[in-house]
Enzyme design. Structure first.
Site, short mmCIF file in Angstrom:
data_model
loop_
_atom_site.label_atom_id
_atom_site.label_comp_id
_atom_site.label_asym_id
_atom_site.label_seq_id
_atom_site.Cartn_x
_atom_site.Cartn_y
_atom_site.Cartn_z
CB SER A 1 -0.86 -0.03 1.26
OG SER A 1 -1.41 1.23 1.50
CG PHE B 1 -0.95 5.40 -5.12
CD1 PHE B 1 0.05 4.48 -5.39
CD2 PHE B 1 -0.59 6.59 -4.51
CE1 PHE B 1 1.39 4.75 -5.09
CE2 PHE B 1 0.74 6.87 -4.21
CZ PHE B 1 1.72 5.96 -4.50
CE1 TYR C 1 -3.85 -2.47 5.62
CE2 TYR C 1 -3.53 -0.17 5.03
CZ TYR C 1 -3.74 -1.47 4.65
OH TYR C 1 -3.82 -1.79 3.33
NE ARG D 1 -9.50 10.22 7.02
CZ ARG D 1 -9.84 9.39 6.04
NH1 ARG D 1 -10.97 8.71 6.12
NH2 ARG D 1 -9.08 9.24 4.97
CE LYS E 1 -1.55 -4.51 3.52
NZ LYS E 1 -1.86 -5.79 2.89
P1 NAD Z 1 -11.06 -7.02 1.57
O1 NAD Z 1 -11.24 -6.95 3.05
O2 NAD Z 1 -12.26 -6.82 0.72
O3 NAD Z 1 -10.38 -8.41 1.17
C1 NAD Z 1 -9.47 -9.07 2.00
C2 NAD Z 1 -9.91 -10.53 2.09
O4 NAD Z 1 -8.99 -11.23 2.91
C3 NAD Z 1 -11.29 -10.70 2.72
O5 NAD Z 1 -12.08 -11.52 1.86
C4 NAD Z 1 -11.03 -11.38 4.06
O6 NAD Z 1 -12.08 -12.25 4.42
C5 NAD Z 1 -9.72 -12.10 3.77
N1 NAD Z 1 -8.88 -12.35 4.95
C6 NAD Z 1 -8.46 -11.44 5.87
N2 NAD Z 1 -7.68 -12.06 6.78
C7 NAD Z 1 -7.59 -13.36 6.42
C8 NAD Z 1 -6.91 -14.49 6.97
N3 NAD Z 1 -6.20 -14.40 8.09
N4 NAD Z 1 -7.03 -15.67 6.31
C9 NAD Z 1 -7.75 -15.78 5.19
N5 NAD Z 1 -8.42 -14.74 4.63
C10 NAD Z 1 -8.34 -13.55 5.25
O7 NAD Z 1 -9.93 -5.97 1.20
P2 NAD Z 1 -9.45 -5.46 -0.23
O8 NAD Z 1 -9.83 -4.03 -0.36
O9 NAD Z 1 -9.85 -6.43 -1.28
O10 NAD Z 1 -7.88 -5.49 -0.01
C11 NAD Z 1 -7.09 -6.60 -0.40
C12 NAD Z 1 -5.65 -6.34 0.03
O11 NAD Z 1 -5.20 -5.12 -0.57
C13 NAD Z 1 -5.48 -6.17 1.54
O12 NAD Z 1 -4.28 -6.81 1.92
C14 NAD Z 1 -5.36 -4.68 1.71
O13 NAD Z 1 -4.60 -4.33 2.85
C15 NAD Z 1 -4.65 -4.27 0.43
N6 NAD Z 1 -4.91 -2.87 0.06
C16 NAD Z 1 -6.20 -2.45 -0.11
C17 NAD Z 1 -6.45 -1.12 -0.42
C18 NAD Z 1 -7.85 -0.60 -0.58
O14 NAD Z 1 -8.07 0.60 -0.58
N7 NAD Z 1 -8.86 -1.47 -0.76
C19 NAD Z 1 -5.38 -0.22 -0.59
C20 NAD Z 1 -4.07 -0.70 -0.41
C21 NAD Z 1 -3.85 -2.04 -0.10
N1 UDP Z 2 -12.44 11.86 2.72
C1 UDP Z 2 -13.45 12.76 3.04
N2 UDP Z 2 -14.60 12.26 3.61
C2 UDP Z 2 -14.78 10.94 3.86
C3 UDP Z 2 -13.74 10.03 3.51
C4 UDP Z 2 -12.59 10.53 2.96
O1 UDP Z 2 -13.32 13.96 2.82
O2 UDP Z 2 -15.84 10.56 4.40
C5 UDP Z 2 -11.20 12.38 2.08
C6 UDP Z 2 -9.92 12.08 2.85
O3 UDP Z 2 -9.66 13.11 3.79
C7 UDP Z 2 -8.90 12.00 1.72
C8 UDP Z 2 -9.69 11.44 0.54
O4 UDP Z 2 -11.07 11.69 0.85
O5 UDP Z 2 -8.46 13.31 1.36
C9 UDP Z 2 -9.51 9.94 0.34
O6 UDP Z 2 -9.76 9.29 1.58
P1 UDP Z 2 -9.81 7.69 1.69
O7 UDP Z 2 -10.08 7.36 3.13
O8 UDP Z 2 -10.74 7.16 0.67
O9 UDP Z 2 -8.34 7.24 1.25
P2 UDP Z 2 -6.91 7.51 1.97
O10 UDP Z 2 -7.05 8.67 2.88
O11 UDP Z 2 -6.61 6.24 2.67
O12 UDP Z 2 -5.98 7.80 0.85
#
Ligand code: NAD
Ligand code: UDP
Length: 349
Positions: A127, A186, A151, A304, A155
């Site tokens: 991330s 991102f 969190y 925030r 990572k």
């Molecule tokens: P999500 O919560 O929808 O998916 C994660 C999945 O992992 C879920 O289905 C959950 O049940 C499963 N899981 C969690 N812990 C587990 C475990 N111990 N064993 C087996 N399964 C498990 O999240 P997502 O948005 O799809 O994100 C996927 C990955 O990408 C995550 O590692 C997250 O940290 C990373 N990520 C997400 C974002 C975002 O904005 N969505 C951004 C950066 C990184």
């Molecule tokens: N944000 C906002 N209101 C919300 C959620 C997010 O104004 O209810 C803004 C936050 O301050 C940031 C942008 O939207 O500038 C993206 O936030 P998000 O939580 O989606 O992603 P991250 O901050 O993790 O990049």
């Protein structure tokens, strides 16, 4: 390259389910391991409906060493994409041990089992939160790391563990060295164009896009815009939003790269997956209004804690080494989010 079998941890989740669609459509065999702690099996039923193909699913926690060992013995995957993890920043500040146990220990078990099974190709969901303070809002992979919450630190720790694993193989000149891509996402948003799979957050969303979508559909009454006094053109925070389908295509490109020359002697490389440009909160609100014809009720609220003014990717390394670039634009991201939201107002239930 003959088509491979890919084991997808967290494959029932938001990004994982979209990855399963792209993998199946590209001809890979897919094995999902997910404990369903933050997802529903319906997402996998929909993946199979979209693709007309089947996958194998194990409802298993990746921390269950014995169960995971059995799955690797039975399935013999070639590559692993590791999405499984908890991802809520606020929750990670309240329950850090849960996050370190699930994310860091979970990854340790996974790589131990992979080592024992001699499966040493891994694509990891990292991330942009691993980056520390920077004088530039456009982040390159060599920028200093310095996550500011549990969190993000989970990572960063996993990245360290994976770099150490790769370095040890290099030092010991092992026959089948680790090949690892650390993909630093991102801001993934959007949904599959079918509207059948998408983001289904538990409770009130933390992230901007699902929040806006739930205001638009009437589930939430008002968006709070966190701060309008940042040093940005309209005063609101700027982020690099990326369509989830573009994001998961980056994972398929990473698998191709792991099988190619760049990784032939083993390596652990980080790549930013972003568009390389940012949009402000108000630009996102106005884009949503323009594309959907809905009015988004919002108010300006205090900043925030922990938010940066501006953060977007330098994605050049992924262009060069993975041959990957985003293809979808802001309107696609908004239209696909809205399509999923209107077809599934209550998510997967
Ligand atoms: P999500 O919560 O929808 O998916 C994660 C999945 O992992 C879920 O289905 C959950 O049940 C499963 N899981 C969690 N812990 C587990 C475990 N111990 N064993 C087996 N399964 C498990 O999240 P997502 O948005 O799809 O994100 C996927 C990955 O990408 C995550 O590692 C997250 O940290 C990373 N990520 C997400 C974002 C975002 O904005 N969505 C951004 C950066 C990184
Ligand atoms: N944000 C906002 N209101 C919300 C959620 C997010 O104004 O209810 C803004 C936050 O301050 C940031 C942008 O939207 O500038 C993206 O936030 P998000 O939580 O989606 O992603 P991250 O901050 O993790 O990049």
């Amino acid at each position: 390259m003959t088509k491979q079998k890919v084991l997808v941890t967290g494959g029932a989740g938001y990004i994982g389910s979209h990855a399963c669609v792209e993998l199946l459509e590209a001809g890979f065999e897919v094995v999902v391991v997910d404990n369903l702690s933050n997802s529903k099996p319906e997402s996998l039923a929909r993946v199979q409906k979209i693709t007309g193909k089947t996958l194998s699913f194990y409802q298993t926690d990746i921390r269950d060493h014995a169960a995971l060992t059995d799955i690797f013995a039975k399935e013999a995957p070639d590559t692993v994409i590791h999405f499984a993890g908890l991802k809520a920043v606020g929750e990670s500040c309240e329950q850090p041990l849960l996050y370190y146990h699930n994310n860091v220990y979970g990854t340790l078990v996974l790589v131990e089992v992979m080592t024992a099974a001699n499966v040493k190709q891994l694509v990891f969901s990292s991330s942009a939160t691993v980056y520390g303070e920077s004088s530039s809002p456009q982040y390159s992979e060599h920028f200093p790391l310095g996550a500011i919450n549990p969190y993000g630190r989970s990572k960063a720790m996993i990245e360290d563990i994976l770099r150490d694993l790769s370095a040890a193989d290099h030092k010991n000149q092992v026959q089948n060295p680790w090949k690892i891509a650390l993909l630093r996402y991102f801001n993934p948003i959007g949904a599959h164009s079918s509207g059948l799979i998408g983001e289904d957050p538990n409770g009130i969303p933390n992230n901007l896009m699902p929040y806006i979508a739930q205001v638009a559909i009437g589930k939430l009454s008002q968006l709070s815009v966190f701060g309008d006094d940042y040093p940005t053109p309209d005063g609101t925070g700027i982020r690099d939003y990326i369509h989830v389908v573009d994001l998961v295509k980056g994972h398929l490109k990473a698998i191709t790269a792991l099988n190619g020359d760049k990784f032939k002697d083993g390596a652990c490389n980080a790549y930013n997956l972003g568009a390389g440009r940012g949009y402000s909160v108000l630009e996102m609100v106005h884009a949503f209004e323009r594309v959907t014809g809905k009015t988004i009720n919002y108010k300006i609220s205090p900043r925030r804690a922990g938010d940066l003014a501006e953060c977007f990717a330098n994605p050049e390394l992924a262009w060069q080494e993975l041959d990957w670039k985003v293809e979808k634009n802001l309107d696609d991201m908004v239209a696909d989010t809205w399509h999923w939201q209107t077809l599934n107002p209550m998510g997967y239930v």
